[in-house]
Design a protein around this motif. Structure first.
Motif, PDB file in Angstrom:
ATOM      1  N   ARG A 143     -13.245 104.233 -38.542  1.00 54.54           N
ATOM      2  CA  ARG A 143     -14.657 104.627 -38.396  1.00 54.54           C
ATOM      3  C   ARG A 143     -15.181 104.324 -37.000  1.00 54.54           C
ATOM      4  N   PHE A 144     -14.619 103.324 -36.348  1.00 52.31           N
ATOM      5  CA  PHE A 144     -15.074 102.947 -35.009  1.00 52.31           C
ATOM      6  C   PHE A 144     -14.202 103.531 -33.905  1.00 52.31           C
ATOM      7  N   GLY A 145     -13.405 104.534 -34.240  1.00 56.36           N
ATOM      8  CA  GLY A 145     -12.655 105.264 -33.223  1.00 56.36           C
ATOM      9  C   GLY A 145     -11.336 104.637 -32.814  1.00 56.36           C
ATOM     10  N   PHE A 146     -10.873 103.640 -33.541  1.00 58.65           N
ATOM     11  CA  PHE A 146      -9.555 103.083 -33.253  1.00 58.65           C
ATOM     12  C   PHE A 146      -8.488 104.063 -33.737  1.00 58.65           C
ATOM     13  N   ARG A 147      -7.402 104.163 -32.978  1.00 59.03           N
ATOM     14  CA  ARG A 147      -6.278 104.980 -33.420  1.00 59.03           C
ATOM     15  C   ARG A 147      -5.014 104.139 -33.418  1.00 59.03           C
ATOM     16  N   HIS A 148      -4.147 104.439 -34.362  1.00 56.97           N
ATOM     17  CA  HIS A 148      -2.892 103.698 -34.519  1.00 56.97           C
ATOM     18  C   HIS A 148      -1.980 103.964 -33.317  1.00 56.97           C
ATOM     19  N   VAL A 149      -1.448 102.906 -32.717  1.00 54.74           N
ATOM     20  CA  VAL A 149      -0.549 103.059 -31.566  1.00 54.74           C
ATOM     21  C   VAL A 149       0.842 102.502 -31.833  1.00 54.74           C
ATOM     22  N   GLY A 150       1.022 101.808 -32.940  1.00 54.39           N
ATOM     23  CA  GLY A 150       2.358 101.303 -33.256  1.00 54.39           C
ATOM     24  C   GLY A 150       2.301 100.201 -34.290  1.00 54.39           C
TER      25      GLY A 150
END
Length: 172
Positions: A143-150
């Motif tokens: 919801r706060f714009g974090f995206r999975h990177v690993g």
């Protein structure tokens, strides 16, 4: 989500909160894999942590309380991502919510306040490590714009088993 709608206020953490913050964190140490600490803390042992989050600058501590009391419903922090100087524009963020306040929007209010406080700081990225599984935290960060990177697989051992940690980032 407005504080008026939830009856919750968010403010910077202060030394008077230390006991309640320690109690809340110790719940997660004892009962969950959310943190990889395995031994509970005394408030005195957590004092340096609290003092490392002043009311200004990039490393903040925000606490949520009911509008009519000072009981801690949860807290959010931004802390150094890594110790080396080139990492100074990156922070690691985290949220802890009291078990009886989970699902009431407290985490959302805390992150809204934390990211508002970080606006204008010399920061470039925020990172969050989420021990898996933790769908509620994954949804909050999305919801706060974090995206999975690993994902670090089986990176921590607690309660006699290994846990994965998924890492997320967002621009600041």
């Amino acid at each position: 989500m407005s504080p008026e709608r939830t009856g919750v206020q968010v403010r910077p953490g202060v030394e008077a909160d230390l006991g309640a913050l320690t109690d809340l964190y110790n719940h997660y140490v004892r009962e969950t894999s959310i943190t990889f600490d395995t031994v509970v803390f005394t408030p005195e042992e957590r004092r340096a942590w609290l003092l490392s989050h002043p009311e200004d600058g990039p490393y903040r501590l925000m606490v949520a309380t009911p509008a009519d009391s000072q009981r801690i419903l949860g807290y959010a922090t931004s802390s150094p991502h890594r110790a080396k100087p080139a990492y100074r524009t990156s922070v690691e963020t985290t949220v802890y919510v009291a078990p009886d306040a989970v699902g009431r929007g407290v985490g959302t209010l805390l992150y809204e306040a934390l990211f508002a406080a970080l606006d204008g700081q010399d920061l470039h990225r925020a990172y969050a490590g989420i021990a898996q599984p933790n769908e509620a935290s994954t949804r909050l960060h999305a919801r706060f714009g974090f995206r999975h990177v690993g994902t670090y697989h089986e990176v921590g051992r607690k309660f006699g088993r290994y846990w994965d940690v998924a890492w997320y980032e967002r621009p600041l």
